[in-house]
Design an enzyme around this catalytic site. Structure first.
Site: not given
Ligand code: GUN
Length: 292
Positions: A52, A96, A119
């Site tokens: 990422k 995460q 997200d």
């Protein structure tokens, strides 16, 4: 049979994002900034987060990586989320997953300001997605829609089977494939308890396999000419590989591929698109495209 090249498509999209970012910056605008929070040292999570950060560089974004040991308390992590919510320079951020057992993932997700939830996991974004309002759409289903669109694969009115019902893939995928503005398809969701799973798959024009079982979708379950999208990424031990494992999809690729009109490989199909969609969401966050 056409192989859907997620790696090449993702590279094209990242180049498009970078061009737009440079235009924004040249016009005096702000460079988008994504922050990622990583707790502990899980191998998969380390790889995802590293990729990422690399993708941010490729897109011309600013990125910040915030690391904690897995001894961090829930209160400390919630405090970190609060600081990122309040940091005016951070356009979007992710925590995460998975998190250590002593921390409630749902509590952390709900603490994130939905306007920075790139997200698309916050219930406000999930709810808005479900009723077709502008919002952050989670990366994997968004990446699959983008692949279908860029390969001009007709979905409107087609029979689509989604295998799996997870919050991150199966549920949003089914919602999106159903909606007029996205897939416009007739959608059936099958899962581990479905009794007529093979028959449902055999009748499908499009199968999206996100069940997390290597090689689950076999040739006897696929109609000739079907489109098969493989979301599986299970690590299977393999002593011949440098890392000691290989990634296995949910599709018995060698036997299914010859039957298909289009199919995604693993790796190189859906996987590279997911991080790329996080980048598109971050660009949208930087532009305040969905929320003020
Ligand atoms: N873990 C596995 N996939 C994801 C993802 O898309 N976002 C976050 N935050 N964690 C994940």
């Amino acid at each position: 049979m056409t192989l859907i090249d997620g790696k090449a498509t993702a590279a094209t999209i990242k180049a498009e994002i970078k061009a737009e970012v440079e235009q924004i910056v040249a016009a005096g605008g702000k460079r988008p900034h994504l922050a990622a929070v990583l707790v502990g040292h899980d191998g998969g999570s380390e790889t995802y987060v590293r990729n990422k950060v690399l993708a941010c560089e490729a897109c011309g974004f600013r990125s910040s990586l915030i690391r904690y040991e897995d001894t961090i308390t829930e209160a400390e992590l919630l405090d970190c989320v609060k600081q990122l919510n309040e940091d005016a320079d951070v356009d979007g951020f992710i925590v995460q997953l998975p998190l250590p057992k002593h921390i409630s993932e749902q509590k952390v997700i709900e603490a994130i300001d939905y306007r920075k939830d790139v997200d698309g996991f916050h219930p406000i974004n999930v709810g808005r997605m479900a009723i077709g309002l502008p919002c952050y759409i989670s990366a994997t289903p968004k990446g699959i829609l983008e692949l279908l669109r860029r390969y001009n694969i007709e979905t409107s009115g087609k029979k689509c089977v989604v295998l799996g019902r997870s919050n991150i893939v199966g549920k949003p995928m089914a919602q999106l494939m159903m909606q007029k503005q996205y897939g416009d398809a007739t959608v059936t969701v099958c899962h581990s308890r479905s009794q007529s799973l093979r028959e449902e798959c055999l009748a499908a024009d499009i199968i999206i396999a996100a069940i997390g079982r290597p090689g689950f979708l076999t040739a006897d379950m696929v109609k000739p000419g079907a489109v098969v999208i493989d979301v599986g990424t299970t690590r299977v031990p393999d002593a011949t590989r440098p890392k000691g494992f290989r990634l296995s999809g949910d599709v018995d690729f060698d036997n299914v591929a010859p039957l298909c009109s289009y199919i995604t490989p693993v790796p190189g199909g859906v996987g590279p698109m997911t991080i790329c969609m996080l980048m598109l969401n971050t660009l949208a966050a930087g532009k305040h495209e969905y929320y003020q």
